[in-house]
Write a protein that holds these residues in place. Structure first.
Motif, PDB file in Angstrom:
ATOM      1  N   ARG A   1      -5.307  -7.073  -4.018  1.00  0.00           N
ATOM      2  CA  ARG A   1      -6.575  -7.578  -4.547  1.00  0.00           C
ATOM      3  C   ARG A   1      -6.645  -7.338  -6.056  1.00  0.00           C
ATOM      4  O   ARG A   1      -6.371  -6.229  -6.531  1.00  0.00           O
ATOM      5  N   ARG A   2      -7.021  -8.383  -6.763  1.00  0.00           N
ATOM      6  CA  ARG A   2      -7.218  -8.299  -8.208  1.00  0.00           C
ATOM      7  C   ARG A   2      -8.718  -8.163  -8.479  1.00  0.00           C
ATOM      8  O   ARG A   2      -9.518  -8.983  -8.031  1.00  0.00           O
ATOM      9  N   HIS A   3      -9.097  -7.119  -9.208  1.00  0.00           N
ATOM     10  CA  HIS A   3     -10.493  -6.877  -9.531  1.00  0.00           C
ATOM     11  C   HIS A   3     -10.852  -7.643 -10.803  1.00  0.00           C
ATOM     12  O   HIS A   3     -10.249  -7.429 -11.861  1.00  0.00           O
ATOM     13  N   GLU A   4     -11.824  -8.521 -10.700  1.00  0.00           N
ATOM     14  CA  GLU A   4     -12.232  -9.350 -11.823  1.00  0.00           C
ATOM     15  C   GLU A   4     -13.270  -8.614 -12.682  1.00  0.00           C
ATOM     16  O   GLU A   4     -13.937  -7.689 -12.204  1.00  0.00           O
ATOM     17  N   PRO A   5     -13.442  -9.036 -13.951  1.00  0.00           N
ATOM     18  CA  PRO A   5     -14.415  -8.376 -14.838  1.00  0.00           C
ATOM     19  C   PRO A   5     -15.849  -8.401 -14.313  1.00  0.00           C
ATOM     20  O   PRO A   5     -16.644  -7.499 -14.621  1.00  0.00           O
ATOM     21  N   ASP A   6     -16.186  -9.426 -13.518  1.00  0.00           N
ATOM     22  CA  ASP A   6     -17.555  -9.513 -13.000  1.00  0.00           C
ATOM     23  C   ASP A   6     -17.762  -8.707 -11.726  1.00  0.00           C
ATOM     24  O   ASP A   6     -18.822  -8.786 -11.098  1.00  0.00           O
ATOM     25  N   GLY A   7     -16.741  -7.922 -11.307  1.00  0.00           N
ATOM     26  CA  GLY A   7     -16.876  -7.070 -10.130  1.00  0.00           C
ATOM     27  C   GLY A   7     -16.357  -7.682  -8.848  1.00  0.00           C
ATOM     28  O   GLY A   7     -16.242  -6.980  -7.831  1.00  0.00           O
ATOM     29  N   ARG A   8     -16.037  -8.970  -8.847  1.00  0.00           N
ATOM     30  CA  ARG A   8     -15.497  -9.604  -7.650  1.00  0.00           C
ATOM     31  C   ARG A   8     -14.038  -9.192  -7.428  1.00  0.00           C
ATOM     32  O   ARG A   8     -13.355  -8.768  -8.346  1.00  0.00           O
ATOM     33  N   CYS A   9     -13.576  -9.353  -6.185  1.00  0.00           N
ATOM     34  CA  CYS A   9     -12.171  -9.130  -5.844  1.00  0.00           C
ATOM     35  C   CYS A   9     -11.553 -10.455  -5.403  1.00  0.00           C
ATOM     36  O   CYS A   9     -12.164 -11.198  -4.624  1.00  0.00           O
ATOM     37  N   THR A  10     -10.356 -10.727  -5.893  1.00  0.00           N
ATOM     38  CA  THR A  10      -9.601 -11.900  -5.442  1.00  0.00           C
ATOM     39  C   THR A  10      -8.426 -11.405  -4.608  1.00  0.00           C
ATOM     40  O   THR A  10      -7.522 -10.754  -5.137  1.00  0.00           O
ATOM     41  N   PRO A  11      -8.437 -11.672  -3.281  1.00  0.00           N
ATOM     42  CA  PRO A  11      -7.381 -11.144  -2.411  1.00  0.00           C
ATOM     43  C   PRO A  11      -6.279 -12.159  -2.128  1.00  0.00           C
ATOM     44  O   PRO A  11      -6.508 -13.372  -2.152  1.00  0.00           O
TER      45      PRO A  11
ATOM     46  N   LEU B   1      -6.080  -3.443  -9.899  1.00  0.00           N
ATOM     47  CA  LEU B   1      -5.640  -3.885  -8.586  1.00  0.00           C
ATOM     48  C   LEU B   1      -5.943  -2.829  -7.528  1.00  0.00           C
ATOM     49  O   LEU B   1      -6.174  -1.662  -7.836  1.00  0.00           O
ATOM     50  N   ASP B   2      -5.917  -3.258  -6.271  1.00  0.00           N
ATOM     51  CA  ASP B   2      -5.827  -2.314  -5.163  1.00  0.00           C
ATOM     52  C   ASP B   2      -5.108  -2.992  -4.008  1.00  0.00           C
ATOM     53  O   ASP B   2      -4.802  -4.193  -4.060  1.00  0.00           O
TER      54      ASP B   2
ATOM     55  N   GLY C   1     -11.107 -13.937   4.955  1.00  0.00           N
ATOM     56  CA  GLY C   1     -12.231 -13.317   5.646  1.00  0.00           C
ATOM     57  C   GLY C   1     -13.200 -12.642   4.702  1.00  0.00           C
ATOM     58  O   GLY C   1     -13.723 -13.251   3.769  1.00  0.00           O
ATOM     59  N   LEU C   2     -13.411 -11.331   4.919  1.00  0.00           N
ATOM     60  CA  LEU C   2     -14.358 -10.554   4.120  1.00  0.00           C
ATOM     61  C   LEU C   2     -13.655  -9.668   3.102  1.00  0.00           C
ATOM     62  O   LEU C   2     -14.266  -8.742   2.563  1.00  0.00           O
ATOM     63  N   LEU C   3     -12.384  -9.944   2.817  1.00  0.00           N
ATOM     64  CA  LEU C   3     -11.600  -9.065   1.961  1.00  0.00           C
ATOM     65  C   LEU C   3     -11.911  -9.209   0.475  1.00  0.00           C
ATOM     66  O   LEU C   3     -11.314  -8.516  -0.338  1.00  0.00           O
ATOM     67  N   HIS C   4     -12.838 -10.068   0.127  1.00  0.00           N
ATOM     68  CA  HIS C   4     -13.287 -10.141  -1.267  1.00  0.00           C
ATOM     69  C   HIS C   4     -14.272  -9.021  -1.596  1.00  0.00           C
ATOM     70  O   HIS C   4     -14.684  -8.870  -2.743  1.00  0.00           O
ATOM     71  N   GLN C   5     -14.646  -8.230  -0.599  1.00  0.00           N
ATOM     72  CA  GLN C   5     -15.590  -7.139  -0.788  1.00  0.00           C
ATOM     73  C   GLN C   5     -14.992  -5.842  -0.253  1.00  0.00           C
ATOM     74  O   GLN C   5     -14.003  -5.860   0.478  1.00  0.00           O
ATOM     75  N   PRO C   6     -15.572  -4.664  -0.601  1.00  0.00           N
ATOM     76  CA  PRO C   6     -15.014  -3.395  -0.128  1.00  0.00           C
ATOM     77  C   PRO C   6     -15.099  -3.264   1.396  1.00  0.00           C
ATOM     78  O   PRO C   6     -15.975  -3.858   2.039  1.00  0.00           O
ATOM     79  N   LEU C   7     -14.176  -2.503   1.966  1.00  0.00           N
ATOM     80  CA  LEU C   7     -14.261  -2.194   3.388  1.00  0.00           C
ATOM     81  C   LEU C   7     -15.524  -1.373   3.637  1.00  0.00           C
ATOM     82  O   LEU C   7     -15.951  -0.590   2.781  1.00  0.00           O
TER      83      LEU C   7
END
Length: 254
Positions: free
Chosen positions: A58-68, A127-128, A213-219
């Motif tokens: 997952r790439r963490h974007e500057p606006d806080g979103r995650c791109t998985p 990243l994570d 799925g829901l992987l654009h947000q934290p578990l």
């Protein structure tokens, strides 16, 4: 009509002198992971689908979103390689070069996913990684008869380790040949959150065409014990400067 391209061959990993055996689809998806007559995964990958078991970058974007992005499976941005008794998946995604390899332990009923990431872009990246492993811990015949029934007998317990962070212990309470098998899953780095059911991670969005799925947000970091048992571990996010290389990974121990 143009004939379809032949499916890539299955790759088999066998523990030397041990009991573990993994079968990988040509796209890297996990078809089966077995220890003698015990099957670890609940839903096998096919030539067309990766199955729930996967590694997500997952790439963490500057606006806080995650791109998985999934690192394994037919939609992954890389391809599978093999040499001698080693099999790995390697590719590029949004400036990140990745290599993911499943390794069976030499002297224990355990396995490791080793992941190498290299920043080939000109900017720093945050990243994570998220590790997903669907769990059965049952004979093949039992889970093919009724996956939901097998899943309902699994008990999940999150544990906290001082350096590895969150670990997940999963026990099969339905006796298997008089045994009660259980699995310990964790990060080789540090996991900060978790989930225990596919509904929490993939949700119904995956059925609607959103593959991540829901992987654009934290578990969620909460325990759910439903009919789609899934070990999900989210690592602590890290910064990767241009040209830098980092080693990450996860483990499972029966």
């Amino acid at each position: 009509m143009t004939p379809a391209a032949p499916a890539a061959p299955l790759q088999v990993l066998s523990q030397r002198g041990g009991r573990l055996r993994a079968v990988l689809q040509g796209h890297g998806g996990l078809q089966t992971l077995r220890c003698d007559d015990l099957t670890v995964n609940l839903f096998p990958a096919s030539a067309l689908e990766a199955g729930p078991a996967n590694l997500w970058l997952r790439r963490h974007e500057p606006d806080g979103r995650c791109t998985p992005v999934a690192l394994l499976g037919p939609s992954a941005p890389g391809r599978q390689h093999h040499h001698a008794d080693r099999v790995w998946h390697e590719g590029e995604w949004q400036g990140v070069h990745y290599r993911a390899e499943l390794v069976l332990a030499a002297d224990a009923d355990a396995w490791f996913w080793h992941v190498e990431l290299r920043n080939d872009s000109t900017q720093g990246l945050r990243l994570d990684l998220v590790y997903l492993q669907d769990v059965a811990l049952a004979p093949w015949a039992a889970l093919r008869l009724n996956e939901a029934y097998v899943s309902q007998y699994l008990d999940h317990q999150p544990l906290l380790h001082p350096t590895q962070g969150v670990l997940l212990a999963t026990r099969q309470n339905a006796l298997v040949a008089g045994r009660v098998p259980w699995l310990l899953s964790g990060s080789l780095g540090c996991a900060q959150s978790f989930a225990t059911d596919a509904v929490q991670v993939l949700g119904r969005a995956a059925r609607a065409g959103q593959g991540s799925g829901l992987l654009h947000q934290p578990l969620p970091g909460t325990r759910l014990q439903g009919e789609h048992a899934l070990v999900a571990l989210q690592e602590v996010a890290f910064d990767l400067p241009p040209g830098a290389v980092v080693q990450r990974g996860f483990f499972g121990w029966l």
